[in-house]
Motif scaffolding. Structure first.
Motif, PDB file in Angstrom:
ATOM      1  N   ALA A 164      61.464   6.701  -3.928  1.00 25.83           N
ATOM      2  CA  ALA A 164      62.469   5.731  -3.528  1.00 25.83           C
ATOM      3  C   ALA A 164      62.070   5.055  -2.230  1.00 25.83           C
ATOM      4  CB  ALA A 164      63.808   6.424  -3.357  1.00 25.83           C
ATOM      5  N   ARG A 204      68.221   2.966  -2.456  1.00 29.07           N
ATOM      6  CA  ARG A 204      67.260   2.951  -3.561  1.00 29.07           C
ATOM      7  C   ARG A 204      67.446   1.701  -4.403  1.00 29.07           C
ATOM      8  NH1 ARG A 204      66.377   8.798  -6.211  1.00 29.07           N
ATOM      9  NH2 ARG A 204      65.417   9.702  -4.400  1.00 29.07           N
ATOM     10  N   TRP A 239      66.196  -0.077  -8.285  1.00 33.29           N
ATOM     11  CA  TRP A 239      65.675   0.264  -9.593  1.00 33.29           C
ATOM     12  C   TRP A 239      65.168  -0.994 -10.254  1.00 33.29           C
ATOM     13  CZ3 TRP A 239      67.128  -1.317 -14.508  1.00 33.29           C
ATOM     14  CH2 TRP A 239      66.430  -0.682 -15.533  1.00 33.29           C
ATOM     15  N   MET A 256      61.515   3.094  -8.042  1.00 31.10           N
ATOM     16  CA  MET A 256      62.244   4.120  -8.751  1.00 31.10           C
ATOM     17  C   MET A 256      62.037   3.991 -10.255  1.00 31.10           C
ATOM     18  SD  MET A 256      66.307   4.915  -8.656  1.00 31.10           S
ATOM     19  CE  MET A 256      66.260   5.545  -7.008  1.00 31.10           C
ATOM     20  N   GLU A 301      64.539   8.560 -12.537  1.00 23.46           N
ATOM     21  CA  GLU A 301      65.191   8.798 -11.248  1.00 23.46           C
ATOM     22  C   GLU A 301      66.510   8.033 -11.141  1.00 23.46           C
ATOM     23  OE1 GLU A 301      61.240   9.428  -8.461  1.00 23.46           O
ATOM     24  OE2 GLU A 301      61.818   7.396  -9.056  1.00 23.46           O
ATOM     25  N   ALA A 302      66.517   6.792 -11.630  1.00 24.92           N
ATOM     26  CA  ALA A 302      67.700   5.941 -11.497  1.00 24.92           C
ATOM     27  C   ALA A 302      68.923   6.507 -12.214  1.00 24.92           C
ATOM     28  CB  ALA A 302      67.391   4.535 -12.018  1.00 24.92           C
TER      29      ALA A 302
END
Length: 166
Positions: free
Chosen positions: A6, A18, A20, A38, A42-43
């Protein structure tokens, strides 16, 4: 900075600091644009979200008269584990699926099963319900769904003659 970490201080909807998907997502689940920080894995919150997705999907499969017979195992747990590991890896998570099973070879692995339009549509109905229960950001949900829909169409291995039903 790695594309898989991130970016501190960047605005985003998914987590403080963060962002995305600054560009398009490649098969590893990473953005193809430099500066994107990201993965979709992860998102969405990582493994717990993919486990929930697959658990919801297989809850539907367990009672689906068209799909349930396609699973030779009495317990759907091993199939759910395989799908979870695959999806996590595809979207940028750990490569556990490939480490345990090798290349995904999705069409080859599904070749023993008759997959026509009805099976595809049943799979998509169950998966749509599962995706909707995740309550994802619309852009993320759309990206995930687009992939799942393409994958479902790709798995069809039975050419059906529409005239035969007439």
């Amino acid at each position: 900075m790695s594309r898989r970490t991130a970016g501190a201080g960047r605005p985003g909807r998914d987590a403080p600091g963060r962002t995305w998907q600054d560009g398009t997502v490649n098969p590893a689940g990473e953005s193809d644009r430099p500066g994107a920080s990201m993965t979709l894995f992860e998102a969405v919150g990582g493994e717990p979200t993919f486990r929930k997705l697959v658990d919801e999907f297989y809850a539907g499969v367990a009672t689906d008269p068209l799909l349930r017979p396609m699973y030779p195992e009495e317990d759907l747990g091993p199939a759910a584990d395989r799908m979870t590991l695959f999806l996590m890896q595809y979207w940028g998570g750990p490569n556990t699926y490939s480490a345990q099973r090798g290349h995904p070879r999705l069409r080859m692995r599904h070749a023993p099963f008759r997959i026509g339009a009805a099976e595809r549509d049943a799979w998509l109905r169950n998966m749509r319900r599962a995706v909707d229960r995740l309550d994802l950001e619309p852009e993320i949900a759309s990206t995930l769904w687009d992939y799942l829909e393409r994958a479902a169409y790709f798995m069809v291995n039975v050419a059906e003659d529409p005239a035969a039903d007439a």
